[in-house]
Design a protein around this motif. Structure first.
Motif, mmCIF file in Angstrom:
data_model
loop_
_atom_site.group_PDB
_atom_site.id
_atom_site.type_symbol
_atom_site.label_atom_id
_atom_site.label_comp_id
_atom_site.label_asym_id
_atom_site.label_seq_id
_atom_site.Cartn_x
_atom_site.Cartn_y
_atom_site.Cartn_z
ATOM 1 N N THR A 118 -7.898 19.700 -17.871
ATOM 2 C CA THR A 118 -8.829 19.085 -18.788
ATOM 3 C C THR A 118 -10.113 18.634 -18.374
ATOM 4 O OG1 THR A 118 -6.849 18.147 -19.931
ATOM 5 C CG2 THR A 118 -9.172 17.159 -20.699
ATOM 6 N N ALA A 119 -10.281 18.075 -17.046
ATOM 7 C CA ALA A 119 -11.405 17.651 -16.623
ATOM 8 C C ALA A 119 -12.639 19.086 -16.294
ATOM 9 C CB ALA A 119 -11.258 17.042 -15.204
ATOM 10 N N ILE A 120 -11.900 20.007 -15.694
ATOM 11 C CA ILE A 120 -12.410 21.254 -15.370
ATOM 12 C C ILE A 120 -12.953 21.865 -16.749
ATOM 13 C CG2 ILE A 120 -12.352 23.698 -14.549
ATOM 14 C CD1 ILE A 120 -10.392 22.787 -12.291
ATOM 15 N N GLN A 121 -12.376 21.841 -17.890
ATOM 16 C CA GLN A 121 -12.504 22.423 -19.215
ATOM 17 C C GLN A 121 -13.674 21.791 -19.584
ATOM 18 O OE1 GLN A 121 -9.086 22.331 -21.410
ATOM 19 N NE2 GLN A 121 -8.238 24.264 -20.666
ATOM 20 N N THR A 122 -13.806 20.190 -19.312
ATOM 21 C CA THR A 122 -14.877 19.257 -19.857
ATOM 22 C C THR A 122 -16.092 19.717 -19.173
ATOM 23 O OG1 THR A 122 -13.464 17.666 -20.301
ATOM 24 C CG2 THR A 122 -15.714 16.881 -19.975
ATOM 25 N N ALA A 123 -15.966 20.026 -17.725
ATOM 26 C CA ALA A 123 -17.437 20.589 -17.029
ATOM 27 C C ALA A 123 -17.764 21.605 -17.457
ATOM 28 C CB ALA A 123 -16.943 20.379 -15.263
ATOM 29 N N ILE A 124 -16.942 22.557 -17.856
ATOM 30 C CA ILE A 124 -17.297 24.065 -18.357
ATOM 31 C C ILE A 124 -18.140 23.615 -19.792
ATOM 32 C CG2 ILE A 124 -16.652 26.176 -19.026
ATOM 33 C CD1 ILE A 124 -14.513 26.096 -17.039
ATOM 34 N N ARG A 125 -17.424 22.776 -20.615
ATOM 35 C CA ARG A 125 -18.019 22.643 -21.975
ATOM 36 C C ARG A 125 -19.469 21.888 -21.648
ATOM 37 N NH1 ARG A 125 -18.402 18.143 -24.736
ATOM 38 N NH2 ARG A 125 -16.908 16.876 -23.406
#
Length: 618
Positions: free
Chosen positions: A302-309
């Motif tokens: 979830t944190a990596i997806q947030t960074a990509i977003r």
């Protein structure tokens, strides 16, 4: 909030710290030292003459903040390059200047925070403070920061003790300064009964998360790109990259993964003895990692997806975005509150207007009563005057001849009086019409009031329906979360069953491979023995041919003992005769047929020689 605004907040504290007399002005010598130190920590060249040239027309007196800002923007901030310096060094410089003047806690108290923790709280305050000077932080942001610190210490935030502090009018209207905030933290109202090391670790964690833009950090197992072995690394996730180190001290950086819109994260099945696996895919490489449990894997993905977003949306910091959203929510709440106050004021004005109209209506009613009384009095007076007039006319009729001239004058006066009475009657009738119009306006105002009440009731009903819809949505969301958790549990059980089936299949495959290896060894041994048996059969055939060769003329017949001296019967211990039963019987039959055929051929040759007279008869 851009880099210039962040630097200005810290520099503002440094400038005000040099203002010892609190006059809003600082001497040029102190500004020279401050400017030189700022250029040093910002890694830009310093021009010592620029300050004097900039203020050449001024006298030797001190410089105000408004006078220093053009120099600061032109000669320092315009030359700053993002990424070429460490912002923490700028914060430490400004903290050192302002702490000497403003931060003087009671060192004898056991709840006083260390200077490092006070510095980090100061940086957090600057990050969350409002973009106006003097810098203050609204109570909502203070409560948000305290909740983050309590969450890092794994305790529940208790705002009962701070409720009196937050409810003060000065705090609600003007906000909280950083020194009031540090005094509150040193008082122990939030950290009472907690070890100092735990408090320091919590403050450092919140500082790295908010100021350092660290979305998540912790240990993960990473699979190598060349050796393909697994090693435990300390990972630090920021909106722009994912770095990994050998330990928590982050001194030895082993790699840095740049994050962009082409990256994606996927969950992998368990393999290679690792569980809770996931991978980060970039355009050039795929990085495989393993977490300690399913919860950690979910948090990391979830944190990596947030960074990509954030990278896709062009945002450099998660907490800057969250701060702006919280500010927008506060502004929206303030607008709603002002709208409610305006609505209440409008309702109060309508109520006052209604009361005023009612008072005017009462006055009109009173005036109508007075006009009616006046009308009655005038009517009575007119009757009295008419009676008097009749009496006077009777007198005048009796005395008509004597006072005709005076009578005509009296008649003219009476006609004028009658005209005035008619005008008075008309005025009273007009006044009655106005009273009726005022009554109609009052009725219309009452109807408008009733319409407003119906509209207000409709708004209340609509608000109640929206509240019910919100509650239904919340219940549907809770049901969806429960359903998702059940599906996750079923998927986990299915994955465990598949893992057990895969391990059983691998074990059976290993057993089949072992059996195949043993059979291959037996076949190779049988082939070797078959080759040895073929070699022995050939040897026996040569010996038999030699024994059954016919004796030519002139030759002596060899004795029985001498003819068989070279022939040795193989014993049963000869390894050439040890063939497997499965293939040995066929080989023996074939060898016997060969021997018989060869023996038959030799006998035919001997008979042919005997018929020709070539055979020696002993």
């Amino acid at each position: 909030m851009d880099l210039r605004s962040e630097l200005l907040k810290s520099i503002w504290y440094g400038f005000t710290a040099l203002d010892l007399e609190k006059s809003g002005k600082v001497s040029k010598s102190q500004l020279k030292v401050l400017s030189h130190n700022l250029c040093t920590v910002l890694c830009i060249p310093h021009d010592p003459v620029a300050l004097e040239e900039h203020f050449r027309d001024d006298d030797d007196g001190p410089v105000s903040s408004q006078g220093y800002m053009p120099y600061l923007n032109k000669y320092i901030l315009d030359k700053v390059v993002e990424g070429s310096f460490i912002k923490e060094n700028v914060d430490e410089l400004c903290w050192t200047l302002t702490a000497k003047k403003n931060y003087q806690p009671d060192r004898s108290s056991s709840t006083i925070l260390p200077d490092k923790d006070a510095f980090r709280l100061w940086c957090l305050f600057n990050f969350l403070s409002e973009d106006k000077y003097p810098l203050v932080m609204v109570p909502d942001e203070v409560e948000y920061l305290l909740k983050k610190i309590c969450m890092a210490m794994s305790i529940e935030f208790n705002c009962v003790e701070l409720e009196d502090f937050f409810s003060q009018d000065s705090v609600q209207q003007s906000g909280i300064t950083v020194w009031t905030f540090l005094e509150m933290m040193n008082s122990g109202k939030v950290t009472r009964g907690i070890d100092a090391s735990i408090i320091s670790m919590a403050i450092e964690e919140v500082y790295r998360e908010i100021v350092g833009d660290v979305l998540k950090e912790g240990y993960l197992w990473k699979k190598g790109q060349l050796r393909r072995n697994w090693k435990e690394r300390w990972f630090t996730l920021k909106p722009s990259n994912l770095s990994y180190y050998t330990g928590e001290d982050r001194k030895d950086c082993q790699g840095n993964i740049a994050l962009d819109e082409n990256c994606c994260v996927e969950v992998l099945p368990d393999r290679d003895g690792k569980r809770c696996m996931f991978c980060l895919k970039t355009l050039s490489k795929t990085y495989e990692m393993s977490a300690s449990d399913t919860k950690q894997r979910q948090e990391w993905t979830t944190a990596i997806q947030t960074a990509i977003r954030l990278h896709v949306e062009g945002k450099k910091s998660l907490h800057k975005d969250l701060k702006l959203k919280r500010r927008e929510q506060r502004e929206l709440r303030e607008k709603r509150r002002q709208a409610k106050e305006e609505e209440l004021q409008r309702l109060r004005a309508l109520q006052e207007e209604r009361e005023r109209k009612l008072a005017e209506l009462e006055l009109l009613k009173e005036a109508q009563k007075q006009a009616q009384a006046l009308l009655e009095q005038d009517e009575q007076r007119r009757r009295q005057q008419h009676e008097q007039l009749q009496r006077a006319l009777e007198i005048q009729l009796r005395e008509a001849e004597e006072a005709r001239v005076s009578m005509q004058a009296e008649m003219a006066l009476k006609e004028e009086e009658a005209e005035r009475q008619r005008k008075r009657i008309q005025e009273l009738e007009e006044m009655q019409k106005r009273l009726e119009e005022a009554l109609q306006q009052e009725i219309k105002a009452r109807l408008d009031e009733e319409a407003f009440r119906y509209a207000q009731a409709g708004l209340l009903a609509e608000e109640e329906e929206k509240m019910k819809a919100l509650m239904n949505l919340q219940e549907e969301q809770e049901e969806y979360i429960a359903k998702t958790q059940r599906e996750k549990q079923e998927l986990k059980q299915e994955m465990e069953a598949k893992s057990r089936a895969l391990e059983e299949a691998q074990r059976q495959l290993e057993e089949v491979r072992a059996n195949r290896h043993r059979v291959d060894q037996d076949v190779v041994a049988a082939q070797r023995k078959l080759r040895q048996a073929s070699t022995n059969v050939k040897h026996w055939n040569v010996q038999m041919n030699r024994l059954m060769r016919p004796i030519g003329p002139g030759e002596k017949r060899p004795s029985l003992g001498s003819s068989f001296t070279s022939f040795q019967i193989p014993t049963q211990r000869d390894p050439g005769l040890r063939l497997r039963r499965s293939s040995g019987s066929g080989d023996r039959e074939e060898s016997k047929e060969n021997v018989d055929s060869r023996a038959g051929c030799d006998l035919d040759k001997r008979h042919s020689h005997a018929s020709n007279g070539d055979m020696d008869i002993p």
